[in-house]
Design a protein around this motif. Structure first.
Motif, PDB file in Angstrom:
ATOM      1  N   UNK A   1     -30.260 -44.087-103.312  1.00 23.76           N
ATOM      2  CA  UNK A   1     -31.590 -43.945-102.702  1.00 23.76           C
ATOM      3  C   UNK A   1     -32.712 -43.680-103.692  1.00 23.76           C
ATOM      4  N   UNK A   2     -32.390 -43.177-104.885  1.00 26.69           N
ATOM      5  CA  UNK A   2     -33.449 -43.064-105.904  1.00 26.69           C
ATOM      6  C   UNK A   2     -33.705 -44.462-106.455  1.00 26.69           C
ATOM      7  N   UNK A   3     -34.848 -44.666-107.081  1.00 29.03           N
ATOM      8  CA  UNK A   3     -35.200 -46.001-107.554  1.00 29.03           C
ATOM      9  C   UNK A   3     -34.511 -46.300-108.869  1.00 29.03           C
ATOM     10  N   UNK A   4     -33.946 -47.491-109.005  1.00 34.85           N
ATOM     11  CA  UNK A   4     -33.223 -47.791-110.245  1.00 34.85           C
ATOM     12  C   UNK A   4     -34.097 -48.461-111.304  1.00 34.85           C
ATOM     13  N   UNK A   5     -35.347 -48.742-110.977  1.00 30.07           N
ATOM     14  CA  UNK A   5     -36.230 -49.341-111.985  1.00 30.07           C
ATOM     15  C   UNK A   5     -36.803 -48.209-112.829  1.00 30.07           C
ATOM     16  N   UNK A   6     -36.336 -48.134-114.064  1.00 27.97           N
ATOM     17  CA  UNK A   6     -36.562 -46.929-114.874  1.00 27.97           C
ATOM     18  C   UNK A   6     -37.065 -47.282-116.263  1.00 27.97           C
ATOM     19  N   UNK A   7     -37.751 -46.327-116.905  1.00 32.23           N
ATOM     20  CA  UNK A   7     -38.357 -46.603-118.219  1.00 32.23           C
ATOM     21  C   UNK A   7     -37.328 -46.753-119.341  1.00 32.23           C
ATOM     22  N   UNK A   8     -37.565 -47.754-120.185  1.00 29.79           N
ATOM     23  CA  UNK A   8     -36.699 -47.997-121.347  1.00 29.79           C
ATOM     24  C   UNK A   8     -37.536 -47.900-122.619  1.00 29.79           C
ATOM     25  N   UNK A   9     -36.858 -48.002-123.751  1.00 27.42           N
ATOM     26  CA  UNK A   9     -37.534 -47.963-125.056  1.00 27.42           C
ATOM     27  C   UNK A   9     -38.470 -46.770-125.171  1.00 27.42           C
ATOM     28  N   UNK A  10     -37.968 -45.616-124.804  1.00 24.86           N
ATOM     29  CA  UNK A  10     -38.687 -44.346-124.937  1.00 24.86           C
ATOM     30  C   UNK A  10     -39.900 -44.219-124.021  1.00 24.86           C
ATOM     31  N   UNK A  11     -40.062 -45.139-123.074  1.00 25.46           N
ATOM     32  CA  UNK A  11     -41.192 -44.986-122.149  1.00 25.46           C
ATOM     33  C   UNK A  11     -41.041 -43.729-121.291  1.00 25.46           C
ATOM     34  N   UNK A  12     -39.829 -43.187-121.227  1.00 21.99           N
ATOM     35  CA  UNK A  12     -39.603 -41.921-120.515  1.00 21.99           C
ATOM     36  C   UNK A  12     -40.382 -40.762-121.119  1.00 21.99           C
ATOM     37  N   UNK A  13     -41.007 -40.974-122.275  1.00 20.44           N
ATOM     38  CA  UNK A  13     -41.877 -39.921-122.838  1.00 20.44           C
ATOM     39  C   UNK A  13     -43.179 -39.815-122.050  1.00 20.44           C
ATOM     40  N   UNK A  14     -43.601 -40.927-121.399  1.00 14.70           N
ATOM     41  CA  UNK A  14     -44.894 -40.867-120.701  1.00 14.70           C
ATOM     42  C   UNK A  14     -44.851 -41.285-119.234  1.00 14.70           C
ATOM     43  N   UNK A  15     -43.689 -41.737-118.754  1.00 15.39           N
ATOM     44  CA  UNK A  15     -43.620 -42.066-117.325  1.00 15.39           C
ATOM     45  C   UNK A  15     -42.210 -41.925-116.796  1.00 15.39           C
ATOM     46  N   UNK A  16     -42.102 -41.651-115.510  1.00 16.02           N
ATOM     47  CA  UNK A  16     -40.824 -41.755-114.832  1.00 16.02           C
ATOM     48  C   UNK A  16     -40.645 -43.181-114.340  1.00 16.02           C
ATOM     49  N   UNK A  17     -39.714 -43.379-113.429  1.00 11.78           N
ATOM     50  CA  UNK A  17     -39.419 -44.726-112.957  1.00 11.78           C
ATOM     51  C   UNK A  17     -40.356 -45.208-111.866  1.00 11.78           C
ATOM     52  N   UNK A  18     -40.026 -46.397-111.335  1.00 13.43           N
ATOM     53  CA  UNK A  18     -40.778 -46.935-110.199  1.00 13.43           C
ATOM     54  C   UNK A  18     -40.553 -46.010-109.001  1.00 13.43           C
ATOM     55  N   UNK A  19     -41.595 -45.774-108.248  1.00 13.96           N
ATOM     56  CA  UNK A  19     -41.477 -44.991-107.008  1.00 13.96           C
ATOM     57  C   UNK A  19     -42.656 -45.343-106.146  1.00 13.96           C
ATOM     58  N   UNK A  20     -42.648 -44.836-104.930  1.00 15.96           N
ATOM     59  CA  UNK A  20     -43.684 -45.230-103.976  1.00 15.96           C
ATOM     60  C   UNK A  20     -45.083 -44.937-104.525  1.00 15.96           C
ATOM     61  N   UNK A  21     -45.189 -43.881-105.326  1.00 15.62           N
ATOM     62  CA  UNK A  21     -46.497 -43.518-105.887  1.00 15.62           C
ATOM     63  C   UNK A  21     -47.081 -44.570-106.822  1.00 15.62           C
ATOM     64  N   UNK A  22     -46.214 -45.413-107.420  1.00 10.27           N
ATOM     65  CA  UNK A  22     -46.730 -46.451-108.324  1.00 10.27           C
ATOM     66  C   UNK A  22     -47.490 -47.539-107.545  1.00 10.27           C
ATOM     67  N   UNK A  23     -47.266 -47.609-106.249  1.00  9.79           N
ATOM     68  CA  UNK A  23     -47.960 -48.611-105.427  1.00  9.79           C
ATOM     69  C   UNK A  23     -49.228 -48.044-104.802  1.00  9.79           C
ATOM     70  N   UNK A  24     -49.497 -46.782-105.073  1.00  7.73           N
ATOM     71  CA  UNK A  24     -50.664 -46.147-104.473  1.00  7.73           C
ATOM     72  C   UNK A  24     -51.671 -45.811-105.554  1.00  7.73           C
ATOM     73  N   UNK A  25     -52.902 -46.067-105.273  1.00 12.41           N
ATOM     74  CA  UNK A  25     -53.981 -45.763-106.214  1.00 12.41           C
ATOM     75  C   UNK A  25     -54.700 -44.538-105.666  1.00 12.41           C
ATOM     76  N   UNK A  26     -54.869 -43.544-106.500  1.00 13.68           N
ATOM     77  CA  UNK A  26     -55.508 -42.310-106.056  1.00 13.68           C
ATOM     78  C   UNK A  26     -56.982 -42.368-106.459  1.00 13.68           C
ATOM     79  N   UNK A  27     -57.843 -42.498-105.454  1.00  9.03           N
ATOM     80  CA  UNK A  27     -59.284 -42.669-105.712  1.00  9.03           C
ATOM     81  C   UNK A  27     -60.050 -41.433-105.274  1.00  9.03           C
TER      82      UNK A  27
END
Ligand SMILES: NC(=O)c1ccc[n+]([C@@H]2O[C@H](COP(=O)([O-])OP(=O)(O)OC[C@H]3O[C@@H](n4cnc5c(N)ncnc54)[C@H](O)[C@@H]3O)[C@@H](O)[C@H]2O)c1
Ligand SMILES: [Zn+2]
Length: 443
Positions: A358-384
């Motif tokens: 149930x967790x999202x399997x699209x996840x950061x590679x090549x050290x991108x985990x230093x600045x982001x977690x994986x894909x999640x519902x929040x990535x589809x939402x823009x906070x204005x």
């Protein structure tokens, strides 16, 4: 303090050279798609996937016919997995609140979470038809409320893969194209004569796909850098043995030829036994053809003296998947800061996370985990954000500060936006281009 490598992968310089070659191929291919649109996309589909069609979008009738090939058990399993993904995504969605606060009398500040209006979901399918990637991107976009969901996947063995197409359709895709690689993400982001461009690209893929998304960032949004899978096993003798460690490492090495897998342990005995077990498994694993290359080129075995050293090495590598099997799994949860996702305890495993839990399997590679977690519902939402000044007093008061702070930076035109309101709502006669002061301003 001692960190010993019993096995090392390719040197950094070689990895960088591979990346540079990929980047050059991607840049020229995207340019071609930009200049020649559908004609370029079709040529690339024929070249890389030997798949020729007039148009690559599946019709409703084709989708129905393809889904009819999926067995009832497979369909039920896909639905089960999508339920798990949607349930967790909905809980995450519910945690994201729109807010509105009164920060001082008459000053109202807020933010709203607005779904991205169109998204292009890439579902990998070169080596394996990645049914689960459709749940992760398409179903999650649906939970987020994205009104237009486009999905692309390459043909598998020369035709659209029924499981993948079923998962895209059940997940809620509005348009399905049988396109892979650079041509898929390029067409979705740039647009062609037949494909309207999207606002956001999401989903994992091989090095070409991940690099194409990276180069397209700016023109469109991207979820994150989700390239070839990486895995790390953090283990001690109290919770793991060689069979678990070796199985968990090879289980991700089979994804492709370039999947780093790292064993991090404080036990040289466990490290050596795992090396032996990996050799044994590579003789019997049907996908050893790729797993072996990944293991030889990118496999690492690192032995540390202390848990603190293990933690520091793990954060530095910032692996996509981190399987923790130690006497202090929650200590790693509390203290690790850089990773894609954690899989805690010997009962947990990455493959369940990949496919169903149930967790999202699209996840950061090549050290991108230093600045982001994986894909999640929040990535589809823009906070204005938005703001409202609702009283005369507030307009005058905040305007007086604004006026002076604009002039501190030399912005006279900016200051005048504030001054006109101080004059109008505070009845203070501020000369044009001068700083505003209210009677109460000396506070
Ligand atoms: N980071 C994550 O979250 C995550 C999750 C799942 C999968 N993955 C990764 O996704 C990848 C899937 O890779 P895949 O290759 O099986 O499928 P894919 O769908 O990503 O790529 C297939 C496409 O690559 C293109 N391609 C192949 N060779 C090429 C070349 N020489 N030049 C230009 N384009 C070329 C073709 O167009 C083909 O359609 C794996 O590396 C896997 O580890 C990552
Ligand atoms: Zn995997």
């Amino acid at each position: 303090m001692a960190i010993t490598y019993l096995k090392r992968g390719k040197p950094e310089a070689d990895r960088a050279e591979d990346d540079a070659k990929t980047a050059a191929i991607v840049a020229s291919t995207l340019k071609d798609i930009e200049q020649r649109g559908d004609a370029a996309v079709r040529e690339l589909a024929v070249k890389f996937d030997k798949y020729d069609r007039e148009t690559y979008r599946l019709t409703e009738a084709e989708i129905e016919a393809i889904i009819a090939k999926v067995s009832p058990q497979d369909l039920a399993d896909i639905k089960f997995a999508q339920e798990q993904v949607k349930t967790f995504a909905q809980a995450q969605r519910d945690s994201m609140l729109d807010i509105e606060v009164e920060t001082m009398p008459g000053v109202i500040l807020g933010h709203k979470n607005i779904p991205v209006q169109s998204v292009g979901c890439y579902v990998p399918g070169g080596k394996f038809p990645m049914v689960a990637s459709a749940h992760m991107s398409v179903a999650t976009a649906k939970v987020a409320g994205v009104p237009r969901i486009v999905a692309c996947t390459p043909p598998f063995n020369g035709e659209p893969n029924p499981g993948v197409i079923a998962a895209m359709h059940l997940g809620g895709a509005d348009e399905i194209y049988v396109l892979g690689g650079i041509q898929a993400v390029g067409a979705m982001a740039i647009g062609t004569e037949t494909i309207d461009p999207v606002h956001l690209l999401v989903g994992p893929g091989n090095a070409f796909v991940a690099e194409a998304k990276r180069q397209l960032f700016g023109r469109v949004g991207i979820d994150l850098f989700a390239g070839p899978t990486e895995t790390m096993v953090i283990a001690d003798e109290s919770a793991a043995d060689a069979e678990l460690c070796a199985t968990d490492l090879l289980g991700q090495a089979e994804h492709g030829y370039n999947s780093p897998c790292v064993l991090l342990t404080n036990s040289e005995k466990l490290a050596r036994e795992t090396l032996t077990e990996i050799d044994r498994l590579l003789d019997i694993l049907p996908t050893a053809g790729t797993a072996k290359v990944s293991w030889e080129d990118y496999g690492e075995v690192i032995v540390c003296d202390t848990y603190d050293e293990m933690l520091a090495v793990a954060d530095d590598i910032a692996s996509e998947h981190v399987q923790v099997m130690t006497d202090r799994d929650d200590w790693f949860l509390d203290n690790m800061t850089c990773y894609g996702a954690l899989f805690l305890g010997p009962r947990t495993n990455v493959a369940n996370g990949d496919k169903v839990i149930g967790t999202n399997h699209t996840l950061p590679t090549k050290k991108a985990g230093r600045y982001t977690g994986g894909l999640w519902v929040g990535k589809y939402l823009k906070t204005h954000s938005y703001q409202k000044v609702t009283t005369d007093e507030a307009a005058a008061r905040i305007g007086a500060y604004g006026s002076r702070l604009c002039l501190l930076e030399g912005f006279v035109g900016h200051a005048e936006q504030c001054n006109v309101r101080v004059r109008r709502y505070g009845s203070v006669n501020v000369p044009y281009g001068e700083a505003a002061f209210l009677p109460e301003a000396a506070e």
